[in-house]
Design a protein around this motif. Structure first.
Motif, short mmCIF file in Angstrom:
data_model
loop_
_atom_site.label_atom_id
_atom_site.label_comp_id
_atom_site.label_asym_id
_atom_site.label_seq_id
_atom_site.Cartn_x
_atom_site.Cartn_y
_atom_site.Cartn_z
N ASN A 14 0.80 -1.22 0.00
CA ASN A 14 0.00 0.00 0.00
C ASN A 14 0.83 1.26 0.00
OD1 ASN A 14 -2.43 -1.45 0.08
ND2 ASN A 14 -2.19 -1.77 2.27
N SER A 15 2.13 1.13 -0.16
CA SER A 15 3.00 2.30 -0.13
C SER A 15 2.85 3.10 -1.42
CB SER A 15 4.46 1.85 0.02
OG SER A 15 5.31 2.97 -0.05
N LYS A 16 2.52 4.36 -1.25
CA LYS A 16 2.35 5.25 -2.40
C LYS A 16 3.62 6.04 -2.70
CE LYS A 16 -2.16 4.52 -2.64
NZ LYS A 16 -2.51 3.25 -3.15
N LEU A 17 4.66 5.84 -1.88
CA LEU A 17 5.94 6.52 -2.06
C LEU A 17 5.80 8.04 -1.98
CD1 LEU A 17 7.52 4.38 -4.92
CD2 LEU A 17 7.82 4.11 -2.47
N VAL A 18 4.88 8.51 -1.14
CA VAL A 18 4.65 9.95 -0.98
C VAL A 18 5.67 10.57 -0.03
CG1 VAL A 18 3.00 11.69 -0.18
CG2 VAL A 18 2.20 9.73 -1.48
N ASN A 19 5.99 9.87 1.04
CA ASN A 19 6.91 10.39 2.04
C ASN A 19 8.35 10.18 1.56
OD1 ASN A 19 8.64 10.67 4.27
ND2 ASN A 19 7.02 10.14 5.70
N LYS A 20 9.01 11.26 1.15
CA LYS A 20 10.36 11.16 0.59
C LYS A 20 11.37 10.63 1.59
CE LYS A 20 9.48 12.88 -3.48
NZ LYS A 20 9.38 12.03 -4.62
N GLU A 21 11.19 10.93 2.88
CA GLU A 21 12.10 10.41 3.89
C GLU A 21 12.00 8.89 3.97
OE1 GLU A 21 14.55 11.91 5.87
OE2 GLU A 21 14.19 13.45 4.36
N SER A 22 10.79 8.36 3.92
CA SER A 22 10.60 6.91 3.94
C SER A 22 11.22 6.26 2.71
CB SER A 22 9.11 6.56 4.02
OG SER A 22 8.57 6.97 5.23
N VAL A 23 11.07 6.92 1.57
CA VAL A 23 11.65 6.40 0.32
C VAL A 23 13.16 6.35 0.44
CG1 VAL A 23 11.98 6.88 -2.14
CG2 VAL A 23 9.72 7.15 -1.11
N LYS A 24 13.76 7.42 0.99
CA LYS A 24 15.22 7.46 1.16
C LYS A 24 15.69 6.34 2.08
CE LYS A 24 15.72 12.42 0.50
NZ LYS A 24 16.05 13.69 1.17
N TYR A 25 14.96 6.12 3.18
CA TYR A 25 15.38 5.08 4.12
C TYR A 25 15.22 3.69 3.53
CZ TYR A 25 15.82 8.59 7.76
OH TYR A 25 16.23 9.67 8.51
N GLU A 26 14.16 3.48 2.77
CA GLU A 26 13.99 2.17 2.13
C GLU A 26 15.10 1.94 1.11
OE1 GLU A 26 10.78 -0.46 -0.43
OE2 GLU A 26 10.10 1.42 0.47
N LEU A 27 15.43 2.96 0.34
CA LEU A 27 16.52 2.85 -0.62
C LEU A 27 17.85 2.56 0.08
CD1 LEU A 27 17.48 2.97 -3.55
CD2 LEU A 27 17.72 5.45 -3.27
N ARG A 56 11.03 -2.71 -7.34
CA ARG A 56 10.89 -1.80 -6.20
C ARG A 56 12.08 -0.86 -6.14
NH1 ARG A 56 6.86 0.27 -3.09
NH2 ARG A 56 7.77 1.02 -1.16
N PHE A 57 13.27 -1.36 -6.32
CA PHE A 57 14.49 -0.55 -6.32
C PHE A 57 14.38 0.53 -7.39
CE2 PHE A 57 19.11 -0.06 -7.25
CZ PHE A 57 19.55 0.27 -5.98
N SER A 58 13.92 0.16 -8.57
CA SER A 58 13.75 1.11 -9.66
C SER A 58 12.71 2.18 -9.32
CB SER A 58 13.36 0.37 -10.94
OG SER A 58 13.20 1.27 -12.00
N LYS A 59 11.59 1.77 -8.72
CA LYS A 59 10.55 2.74 -8.33
C LYS A 59 11.07 3.74 -7.31
CE LYS A 59 6.60 -0.21 -9.24
NZ LYS A 59 5.52 -0.99 -8.66
N LEU A 60 11.89 3.26 -6.38
CA LEU A 60 12.46 4.16 -5.37
C LEU A 60 13.37 5.19 -6.04
CD1 LEU A 60 13.35 1.54 -2.62
CD2 LEU A 60 11.44 3.16 -2.58
N LEU A 61 14.20 4.74 -6.96
CA LEU A 61 15.09 5.66 -7.67
C LEU A 61 14.30 6.65 -8.51
CD1 LEU A 61 17.81 3.10 -8.74
CD2 LEU A 61 18.08 4.93 -7.06
N ASP A 62 13.27 6.18 -9.20
CA ASP A 62 12.41 7.07 -9.99
C ASP A 62 11.77 8.12 -9.10
OD1 ASP A 62 12.86 5.87 -12.45
OD2 ASP A 62 11.06 4.60 -12.34
#
Length: 79
Positions: A14-27, A56-62
């Motif tokens: 359900n992650s929409k990748l809205v929170n940039k901090e969460s995206v950075k930490y996941e990456l 998922r890795f690609s989506k985080l980078l995008d």
């Protein structure tokens, strides 16, 4: 599928990748895994047999506006 793959998919379903901090930490989690190595200062090799992980890795980078390309080889899939 492995237990860890199932857990990753469930956590990110359900992650929409809205929170940039969460995206950075996941990456960062992907980058510190044993599947990553630095080739030179501009190239990182991420090796996996999991199609889900590379997508998922690609989506985080995008999401972070990082230019990247994916190459598939017999040894695995690379970023």
């Amino acid at each position: 599928m492995s237990f860890s793959s199932d857990v990753k998919q469930e956590l990110n379903k359900n992650s929409k990748l809205v929170n940039k901090e969460s995206v950075k930490y996941e990456l960062m989690g992907y980058l510190i895994s044993g599947n990553t190595s630095v080739i030179d200062q501009k190239e990182i090799k991420f090796s996996t047999e999991s199609e889900y992980n590379i997508n998922r890795f690609s989506k985080l980078l995008d999401n972070l506006n990082k230019n990247h390309k994916i190459e598939v080889s017999r040894e695995g899939i690379y970023y």
